[in-house]
Design a protein around this motif. Structure first.
Motif, mmCIF file in Angstrom:
data_model
loop_
_atom_site.group_PDB
_atom_site.id
_atom_site.type_symbol
_atom_site.label_atom_id
_atom_site.label_comp_id
_atom_site.label_asym_id
_atom_site.label_seq_id
_atom_site.Cartn_x
_atom_site.Cartn_y
_atom_site.Cartn_z
ATOM 1 N N GLN A 15 -24.548 -32.976 -68.438
ATOM 2 C CA GLN A 15 -24.704 -31.616 -67.944
ATOM 3 C C GLN A 15 -25.838 -31.551 -66.925
ATOM 4 O O GLN A 15 -26.787 -32.333 -66.984
ATOM 5 N N PRO A 16 -25.791 -30.597 -65.997
ATOM 6 C CA PRO A 16 -26.890 -30.453 -65.042
ATOM 7 C C PRO A 16 -28.204 -30.135 -65.752
ATOM 8 O O PRO A 16 -28.224 -29.434 -66.762
ATOM 9 N N TRP A 74 -11.968 -25.952 -64.936
ATOM 10 C CA TRP A 74 -13.366 -25.569 -65.120
ATOM 11 C C TRP A 74 -14.240 -26.019 -63.943
ATOM 12 O O TRP A 74 -15.193 -25.332 -63.562
ATOM 13 N N ALA A 75 -13.883 -27.168 -63.334
ATOM 14 C CA ALA A 75 -14.649 -27.649 -62.188
ATOM 15 C C ALA A 75 -14.428 -26.746 -60.973
ATOM 16 O O ALA A 75 -15.367 -26.426 -60.234
ATOM 17 N N LEU A 76 -13.185 -26.326 -60.774
ATOM 18 C CA LEU A 76 -12.874 -25.431 -59.659
ATOM 19 C C LEU A 76 -13.579 -24.086 -59.819
ATOM 20 O O LEU A 76 -14.085 -23.515 -58.844
ATOM 21 N N LEU A 77 -13.635 -23.578 -61.054
ATOM 22 C CA LEU A 77 -14.343 -22.325 -61.304
ATOM 23 C C LEU A 77 -15.840 -22.483 -61.048
ATOM 24 O O LEU A 77 -16.491 -21.594 -60.495
ATOM 25 N N ALA A 78 -16.397 -23.622 -61.456
ATOM 26 C CA ALA A 78 -17.821 -23.872 -61.228
ATOM 27 C C ALA A 78 -18.131 -23.949 -59.745
ATOM 28 O O ALA A 78 -19.200 -23.513 -59.301
ATOM 29 N N LEU A 79 -17.189 -24.468 -58.969
ATOM 30 C CA LEU A 79 -17.379 -24.563 -57.524
ATOM 31 C C LEU A 79 -17.271 -23.207 -56.838
ATOM 32 O O LEU A 79 -17.747 -23.042 -55.708
ATOM 33 N N GLY A 80 -16.615 -22.251 -57.496
ATOM 34 C CA GLY A 80 -16.528 -20.917 -56.942
ATOM 35 C C GLY A 80 -15.165 -20.521 -56.406
ATOM 36 O O GLY A 80 -15.046 -19.513 -55.694
ATOM 37 N N PRO A 383 -20.034 -35.446 -59.981
ATOM 38 C CA PRO A 383 -20.429 -34.940 -58.672
ATOM 39 C C PRO A 383 -21.034 -33.540 -58.720
ATOM 40 O O PRO A 383 -21.940 -33.217 -57.946
ATOM 41 N N LEU A 384 -20.561 -32.698 -59.662
ATOM 42 C CA LEU A 384 -21.145 -31.357 -59.792
ATOM 43 C C LEU A 384 -22.580 -31.442 -60.289
ATOM 44 O O LEU A 384 -23.453 -30.698 -59.832
ATOM 45 N N THR A 385 -22.831 -32.362 -61.245
ATOM 46 C CA THR A 385 -24.181 -32.556 -61.742
ATOM 47 C C THR A 385 -25.106 -32.999 -60.615
ATOM 48 O O THR A 385 -26.229 -32.525 -60.495
ATOM 49 N N ALA A 386 -24.616 -33.928 -59.782
ATOM 50 C CA ALA A 386 -25.430 -34.435 -58.679
ATOM 51 C C ALA A 386 -25.777 -33.336 -57.690
ATOM 52 O O ALA A 386 -26.852 -33.342 -57.082
ATOM 53 N N LEU A 387 -24.873 -32.378 -57.516
ATOM 54 C CA LEU A 387 -25.087 -31.264 -56.591
ATOM 55 C C LEU A 387 -25.811 -30.094 -57.242
ATOM 56 O O LEU A 387 -26.068 -29.080 -56.587
ATOM 57 N N GLY A 388 -26.123 -30.221 -58.541
ATOM 58 C CA GLY A 388 -26.841 -29.162 -59.244
ATOM 59 C C GLY A 388 -25.985 -27.955 -59.572
ATOM 60 O O GLY A 388 -26.524 -26.876 -59.866
#
Length: 390
Positions: A15-16, A74-80, A383-388
């Motif tokens: 997780q971030p 869930w990843a798409l939702l996190a991206l916006g 990749p989402l974790t890396a981007l915060g």
């Protein structure tokens, strides 16, 4: 996937961190090139998704679009990306939509967003070193497969900390060269306690004077483009000057021995120069047994005692990290020179996304960028974790 299973799938992934720097706020100020009627997807979602795809090893727009299409809900939702409450589906963009947006982005504004994010991210990862100076290398790269409106390849000048973080990038005008872009590239950066290294093309009086006026130091290589200064350096009594540092390395089929000598000299014909440097290099090819000897001359604004001989030698060698650890990686791992992307600012934007991915991996202590991409690709959370992005 049911909400329960979806949550279970996410909790097994890293997780971030609570204080992780989030890329999205740095993208929020970008000018949106689309008309208001054509903004079906948030600008930040499209760019952040493209960045995540490149972190996962995507080399092309096609690969980026495939990563977005394959990303879990869930990843798409996190991206916006937008959620349709009637179909309970997350809408993803067509590949052409992503390409059109990236090709119309303002390259200068996007580079500023990327490099500001990287510097903010790096602040939490800095370690204490023996010297308070931050070393920054400046070097250019031509995107061989790209083409501008006049038929020439896109040419970019970048500044990278020797630790691996890209802090600035600028496109060079087709009718100009790297030399004229040096000051505009660094203008606006915090240069106090910074040491700048560059190749001989940037050893210009105007550059040296500007760096000193802005609180930065330099190590400038002197070659044939400054015959008077080079002649002056060669005539110094190097035989009477003791060796300040020695090192010996073996690799890539060759053995190298380097000796550094430093001498204080007040009348060097270069703005702010305080010391003259000579590196004598012996190189032996282990296959052919051929030995070559080379003498390299430098001037630096560093006063005597400001840095050890080992540190100065490290900065001279460290300059080439921008070539070996950035430009070469973009060519080999991300196949940049093989790309024939030509639409608008897309070649530059793709280069910026590669800079972003490589810098993040360097900050996270990855030495093999190809392996880091494969690792990141195995879990969409990485990749989402890396981007915060939470």
């Amino acid at each position: 996937m049911s909400p329960g299973l979806e949550q279970l799938a996410r909790t097994s992934s890293p997780q971030p961190l609570p204080d992780a720097v989030d890329l999205v706020p740095f993208l929020a100020g970008l000018p949106d090139p689309r008309s208001r009627r054509g903004r079906r997807f948030p600008l930040t979602a499209l760019i952040a998704a493209a960045a995540a795809g490149v972190l996962a090893g995507a080399r092309s727009m096609t690969a980026i679009s495939e990563w977005i299409s394959d990303a879990p809900r869930w990843a798409l939702l996190a991206l916006g990306f937008p959620f349709d409450p009637f179909t309970r589906a997350v809408t993803v963009p067509h590949p052409t939509t992503v390409m059109r947006l990236l090709s119309r982005l303002n390259g200068d504004a996007f580079d500023t967003s990327v490099t500001t994010f990287l510097q903010a991210r790096a602040r939490g990862k800095q370690t204490k070193e023996g010297c308070r100076l931050r070393a920054v290398a400046v070097d250019g790269k031509q995107l061989r497969g790209s083409r501008t409106a006049d038929g020439k390849a896109v040419w970019l000048l970048a500044a990278m900390e020797h630790s691996g973080t890209v802090i600035a990038q600028r496109e060079i005008d087709a009718k100009s060269n790297e030399t004229s872009a040096f000051i505009p590239l660094l203008d606006g950066l915090a240069l106090k306690d910074t040491l700048v290294t560059a190749d001989a093309a940037h050893t210009q009086h105007a550059n040296g004077r500007w760096l000193r006026e802005h609180g930065a130091h330099y190590i400038a290589v002197v070659k044939g483009n400054h015959p008077g200064l080079l002649r002056q350096l060669r005539k110094l009594p190097w035989a009477d000057i003791p060796v300040d540092h020695k090192d010996r390395t073996k690799g890539r089929g060759r053995l190298e021995v380097r000796h550094l000598k430093t001498v204080t000299f007040r009348h060097l014909d270069y703005p702010g120069a305080r010391q003259a440097l000579r590196v004598m290099r012996w190189r032996k090819d282990l296959a052919s047994k051929k030995i070559t000897i080379e003498r390299l001359y430098f001037v630096t604004s560093l006063p005597p005692g400001a840095a050890t001989g080992e540190q100065i030698a490290g900065w001279i060698r460290g300059h080439w990290k921008i070539e070996n650890q950035l430009h070469h990686v973009r060519d080999t791992t991300f196949a940049e020179d093989a790309s024939t992307t030509r639409s608008g600012s897309l070649p530059r934007v793709m280069a910026s996304l590669r800079n972003l991915a490589i810098s993040i991996f360097r900050q996270d202590d990855h030495t093999n960028i190809a392996a880091a991409c494969r690792y990141t690709a195995r879990d969409p959370q990485r990749p989402l974790t890396a981007l915060g992005i939470r």
